[in-house]
Design a protein around this motif. Structure first.
Motif, PDB file in Angstrom:
ATOM      1  N   LEU A   1       4.833  -0.817  -3.857  1.00 39.38           N
ATOM      2  CA  LEU A   1       5.710  -0.438  -4.956  1.00 39.38           C
ATOM      3  C   LEU A   1       6.969   0.232  -4.417  1.00 39.38           C
ATOM      4  O   LEU A   1       6.975   1.436  -4.125  1.00 39.38           O
ATOM      5  CB  LEU A   1       4.975   0.521  -5.904  1.00 39.38           C
ATOM      6  N   PRO A   2       8.051  -0.515  -4.246  1.00 36.04           N
ATOM      7  CA  PRO A   2       9.313   0.102  -3.802  1.00 36.04           C
ATOM      8  C   PRO A   2       9.906   0.970  -4.898  1.00 36.04           C
ATOM      9  O   PRO A   2       9.787   0.674  -6.092  1.00 36.04           O
ATOM     10  CB  PRO A   2      10.199  -1.110  -3.498  1.00 36.04           C
ATOM     11  N   SER A   3      10.545   2.070  -4.491  1.00 38.16           N
ATOM     12  CA  SER A   3      11.138   2.982  -5.474  1.00 38.16           C
ATOM     13  C   SER A   3      12.539   2.553  -5.893  1.00 38.16           C
ATOM     14  O   SER A   3      13.087   3.074  -6.863  1.00 38.16           O
ATOM     15  CB  SER A   3      11.177   4.402  -4.896  1.00 38.16           C
TER      16      SER A   3
ATOM     17  N   ALA B   1       5.707   3.582   7.839  1.00 36.90           N
ATOM     18  CA  ALA B   1       4.627   4.019   6.942  1.00 36.90           C
ATOM     19  C   ALA B   1       3.930   5.204   7.618  1.00 36.90           C
ATOM     20  O   ALA B   1       2.849   5.076   8.200  1.00 36.90           O
ATOM     21  CB  ALA B   1       3.663   2.873   6.687  1.00 36.90           C
ATOM     22  N   PHE B   2       4.546   6.357   7.530  1.00 35.12           N
ATOM     23  CA  PHE B   2       4.207   7.486   8.403  1.00 35.12           C
ATOM     24  C   PHE B   2       2.972   8.266   7.979  1.00 35.12           C
ATOM     25  O   PHE B   2       2.370   8.962   8.806  1.00 35.12           O
ATOM     26  CB  PHE B   2       5.401   8.448   8.493  1.00 35.12           C
ATOM     27  N   LEU B   3       2.548   8.171   6.719  1.00 39.01           N
ATOM     28  CA  LEU B   3       1.460   9.019   6.247  1.00 39.01           C
ATOM     29  C   LEU B   3       0.551   8.250   5.293  1.00 39.01           C
ATOM     30  O   LEU B   3       1.026   7.572   4.385  1.00 39.01           O
ATOM     31  CB  LEU B   3       2.023  10.251   5.517  1.00 39.01           C
TER      32      LEU B   3
ATOM     33  N   VAL C   1       2.581   6.215   2.311  1.00 41.26           N
ATOM     34  CA  VAL C   1       4.008   6.383   2.012  1.00 41.26           C
ATOM     35  C   VAL C   1       4.818   5.806   3.167  1.00 41.26           C
ATOM     36  O   VAL C   1       4.566   6.124   4.332  1.00 41.26           O
ATOM     37  CB  VAL C   1       4.364   7.862   1.805  1.00 41.26           C
ATOM     38  N   GLN C   2       5.795   4.957   2.826  1.00 40.31           N
ATOM     39  CA  GLN C   2       6.648   4.323   3.831  1.00 40.31           C
ATOM     40  C   GLN C   2       8.093   4.747   3.630  1.00 40.31           C
ATOM     41  O   GLN C   2       8.638   4.639   2.524  1.00 40.31           O
ATOM     42  CB  GLN C   2       6.526   2.799   3.733  1.00 40.31           C
ATOM     43  N   ALA C   3       8.720   5.212   4.712  1.00 42.00           N
ATOM     44  CA  ALA C   3      10.109   5.671   4.661  1.00 42.00           C
ATOM     45  C   ALA C   3      11.042   4.576   5.176  1.00 42.00           C
ATOM     46  O   ALA C   3      10.696   3.845   6.113  1.00 42.00           O
ATOM     47  CB  ALA C   3      10.273   6.930   5.506  1.00 42.00           C
ATOM     48  N   PRO C   4      12.245   4.452   4.600  1.00 36.47           N
ATOM     49  CA  PRO C   4      13.198   3.410   5.017  1.00 36.47           C
ATOM     50  C   PRO C   4      13.979   3.822   6.265  1.00 36.47           C
ATOM     51  O   PRO C   4      15.194   4.028   6.231  1.00 36.47           O
ATOM     52  CB  PRO C   4      14.107   3.280   3.801  1.00 36.47           C
ATOM     53  N   THR C   5      13.271   3.909   7.384  1.00 31.60           N
ATOM     54  CA  THR C   5      13.864   4.414   8.622  1.00 31.60           C
ATOM     55  C   THR C   5      14.220   3.310   9.611  1.00 31.60           C
ATOM     56  O   THR C   5      14.690   3.606  10.711  1.00 31.60           O
ATOM     57  CB  THR C   5      12.902   5.392   9.300  1.00 31.60           C
ATOM     58  N   GLY C   6      13.977   2.045   9.262  1.00 31.93           N
ATOM     59  CA  GLY C   6      14.204   0.954  10.186  1.00 31.93           C
ATOM     60  C   GLY C   6      15.678   0.659  10.409  1.00 31.93           C
ATOM     61  O   GLY C   6      16.555   1.105   9.645  1.00 31.93           O
ATOM     62  N   ILE C   7      15.961  -0.101  11.469  1.00 31.06           N
ATOM     63  CA  ILE C   7      17.332  -0.527  11.719  1.00 31.06           C
ATOM     64  C   ILE C   7      17.780  -1.467  10.598  1.00 31.06           C
ATOM     65  O   ILE C   7      16.953  -2.004   9.844  1.00 31.06           O
ATOM     66  CB  ILE C   7      17.456  -1.207  13.089  1.00 31.06           C
ATOM     67  N   ALA C   8      19.067  -1.701  10.488  1.00 32.24           N
ATOM     68  CA  ALA C   8      19.630  -2.425   9.340  1.00 32.24           C
ATOM     69  C   ALA C   8      18.952  -3.758   9.043  1.00 32.24           C
ATOM     70  O   ALA C   8      18.619  -4.046   7.881  1.00 32.24           O
ATOM     71  CB  ALA C   8      21.130  -2.620   9.541  1.00 32.24           C
ATOM     72  N   PRO C   9      18.674  -4.625  10.040  1.00 34.58           N
ATOM     73  CA  PRO C   9      18.034  -5.905   9.710  1.00 34.58           C
ATOM     74  C   PRO C   9      16.557  -5.797   9.338  1.00 34.58           C
ATOM     75  O   PRO C   9      15.974  -6.760   8.840  1.00 34.58           O
ATOM     76  CB  PRO C   9      18.193  -6.723  11.001  1.00 34.58           C
ATOM     77  N   LEU C  10      15.939  -4.622   9.570  1.00 32.25           N
ATOM     78  CA  LEU C  10      14.493  -4.487   9.383  1.00 32.25           C
ATOM     79  C   LEU C  10      14.112  -3.491   8.296  1.00 32.25           C
ATOM     80  O   LEU C  10      12.924  -3.221   8.113  1.00 32.25           O
ATOM     81  CB  LEU C  10      13.832  -4.068  10.704  1.00 32.25           C
TER      82      LEU C  10
ATOM     83  N   SER D   1      14.485   1.399   0.951  1.00 39.67           N
ATOM     84  CA  SER D   1      13.765   1.950  -0.201  1.00 39.67           C
ATOM     85  C   SER D   1      12.499   2.654   0.270  1.00 39.67           C
ATOM     86  O   SER D   1      11.766   2.128   1.130  1.00 39.67           O
ATOM     87  CB  SER D   1      13.385   0.828  -1.170  1.00 39.67           C
ATOM     88  N   TRP D   2      12.248   3.822  -0.278  1.00 39.52           N
ATOM     89  CA  TRP D   2      10.930   4.427  -0.115  1.00 39.52           C
ATOM     90  C   TRP D   2       9.908   3.546  -0.817  1.00 39.52           C
ATOM     91  O   TRP D   2      10.174   3.014  -1.897  1.00 39.52           O
ATOM     92  CB  TRP D   2      10.903   5.832  -0.704  1.00 39.52           C
ATOM     93  N   THR D   3       8.738   3.388  -0.199  1.00 35.70           N
ATOM     94  CA  THR D   3       7.725   2.486  -0.746  1.00 35.70           C
ATOM     95  C   THR D   3       6.380   3.206  -0.774  1.00 35.70           C
ATOM     96  O   THR D   3       6.020   3.928   0.164  1.00 35.70           O
ATOM     97  CB  THR D   3       7.620   1.212   0.101  1.00 35.70           C
ATOM     98  N   TYR D   4       5.628   2.967  -1.843  1.00 37.60           N
ATOM     99  CA  TYR D   4       4.317   3.601  -2.034  1.00 37.60           C
ATOM    100  C   TYR D   4       3.245   2.515  -2.110  1.00 37.60           C
ATOM    101  O   TYR D   4       3.434   1.487  -2.769  1.00 37.60           O
ATOM    102  CB  TYR D   4       4.326   4.468  -3.285  1.00 37.60           C
ATOM    103  N   LEU D   5       2.123   2.771  -1.417  1.00 38.99           N
ATOM    104  CA  LEU D   5       1.065   1.773  -1.315  1.00 38.99           C
ATOM    105  C   LEU D   5      -0.275   2.380  -1.750  1.00 38.99           C
ATOM    106  O   LEU D   5      -1.077   2.825  -0.910  1.00 38.99           O
ATOM    107  CB  LEU D   5       0.961   1.235   0.114  1.00 38.99           C
ATOM    108  N   PRO D   6      -0.562   2.437  -3.057  1.00 41.13           N
ATOM    109  CA  PRO D   6      -1.876   2.882  -3.516  1.00 41.13           C
ATOM    110  C   PRO D   6      -2.904   1.763  -3.332  1.00 41.13           C
ATOM    111  O   PRO D   6      -2.601   0.591  -3.536  1.00 41.13           O
ATOM    112  CB  PRO D   6      -1.639   3.178  -4.999  1.00 41.13           C
ATOM    113  N   THR D   7      -4.122   2.119  -2.913  1.00 36.29           N
ATOM    114  CA  THR D   7      -5.119   1.106  -2.571  1.00 36.29           C
ATOM    115  C   THR D   7      -6.518   1.568  -2.958  1.00 36.29           C
ATOM    116  O   THR D   7      -6.858   2.746  -2.814  1.00 36.29           O
ATOM    117  CB  THR D   7      -5.088   0.802  -1.063  1.00 36.29           C
ATOM    118  N   LEU D   8      -7.332   0.614  -3.431  1.00 38.41           N
ATOM    119  CA  LEU D   8      -8.763   0.807  -3.654  1.00 38.41           C
ATOM    120  C   LEU D   8      -9.505  -0.040  -2.638  1.00 38.41           C
ATOM    121  O   LEU D   8      -9.211  -1.231  -2.478  1.00 38.41           O
ATOM    122  CB  LEU D   8      -9.152   0.384  -5.071  1.00 38.41           C
ATOM    123  N   ALA D   9     -10.473   0.552  -1.924  1.00 38.80           N
ATOM    124  CA  ALA D   9     -11.267  -0.167  -0.928  1.00 38.80           C
ATOM    125  C   ALA D   9     -12.749  -0.042  -1.268  1.00 38.80           C
ATOM    126  O   ALA D   9     -13.203   0.982  -1.785  1.00 38.80           O
ATOM    127  CB  ALA D   9     -11.003   0.392   0.468  1.00 38.80           C
TER     128      ALA D   9
END
Length: 323
Positions: free
Chosen positions: A221-223, A156-158, A182-191, A195-203
């Motif tokens: 929200l996975p793409s 989740a780089f940014l 924004v989260q990129a699918p950069t993990g090793i195979a088991p982790l 899918s690119w994933t988006y996390l919109p949030t209200l605080a």
């Protein structure tokens, strides 16, 4: 600004085009642990032949001063609370944060998660913060029927924050903030989710004297791979009380609802009592905070496949250097 803060600002300057920092005097500032500066707080003068010609000292000084002024204004116009252990705060922060958790799952696996998506937070305008995070690194012991593994998870780089409204204790003690991560699918195979994933949030948060509530509601929200991963709704609520200048005992409720996917219809709930301690002044412009908490899964009942809840209990540790 002393050497430690100058180094931090130089790093930030290399990755942000505009910004501003400084540290206001507020009840959350805590205890001064900085060393004595000597006579009148001045550093020894340098001779002209010891100065490097490669850096325009005036330009750097002006940049840092402008950054200080902007961040000081931001901090003066929002609450002076501590950030909770799990719940992401809607306050704008300027810091480096490093977290670690020790998780025990119902299938017998023990996992150390290093960092968990924290990293460098920068105030880049009067109402914006940008986080540049580090990827989480997992060290997992063997679960039943499986071998151990180590490696990076999805990154989740940014994260980009927009503060919509805020006020300090003298004018209402609250904030309302939105962000997108924004989260990129950069993990090793088991982790990886693959899918690119988006996390919109209200605080939002509100304080009453030494007591405050900070809460978030957001989506995961996975793409792609939605049939397996499923969309999620996540809600976090942190209740804090301020004691003895530097103590912030807290209790958090962390709830996830799986809208669809393999866990569709399930609710995952963690309860987290904890304590955040700080801020301590380490040097001019450098503040340190630490904390610890214990997460307990209370729902649902253990399901081995897909593993739910994600873990049964966990120790959570945090360290933060604000500048």
């Amino acid at each position: 600004m002393r050497d430690g803060a100058a180094i931090a600002f130089a790093l930030a300057a290399a990755i942000a085009a505009t910004a501003g920092t400084g540290w206001q005097s507020a009840k959350a500032d805590g205890i001064d642990w900085s060393p004595a500066l000597g006579v009148a707080g001045k550093q020894p003068a340098q001779s002209a032949d010891t100065m490097t010609p490669m850096v325009d000292a005036g330009a750097v000084s002006n940049f840092i001063a402008a950054w200080q002024a902007r961040a000081a204004q931001v901090r003066a116009n929002q609450p002076a609370w501590s950030s909770p252990l799990i719940t992401t705060t809607g306050m704008l922060e300027q810091r480096f944060r490093f977290d670690l958790s020790e998780q025990h799952a119902g299938n017998g696996a023990n996992t150390t998660v290093i960092d968990g998506g924290r990293g460098l937070d920068l105030i880049v305008s009067n109402s914006n913060e940008v986080q540049i995070a580090a990827p989480p690194y997992d060290i997992r012991s063997a679960a039943a029927g499986k071998g151990p593994l180590t490696g990076f998870g999805d990154w989740a780089f940014l994260r980009m924050k927009q503060q919509l409204a805020s006020a300090p204790a003298t004018r209402g003690d609250y904030f309302v903030t939105v962000w997108l991560q924004v989260q990129a699918p950069t993990g090793i195979a088991p982790l990886t989710t693959n899918s690119w994933t988006y996390l919109p949030t209200l605080a939002f948060g509100k304080g009453w004297g030494d007591f405050d509530i900070q809460a978030t509601i957001g989506g995961v929200l996975p793409s792609s791979n939605v049939a397996t991963l499923g969309d999620q709704i996540q809600t976090n609520v942190a209740l804090q009380y301020h004691l003895l200048k530097v103590l912030w005992p807290e209790f958090e409720v962390n709830w996830t609802y799986y809208v669809d996917g393999q866990r569709g219809g399930l609710n995952q709930v963690f309860l987290t009592p904890g304590l955040v301690i700080g801020r301590f002044k380490l040097a001019d412009g450098i503040m340190f905070t630490t904390g610890v908490g214990y997460q307990i899964a209370v729902a649902p009942s253990f399901r081995p496949s897909p593993l739910t809840p994600a873990y049964s209990n966990a120790w959570v540790f945090t360290s933060r250097f604000n500048f």
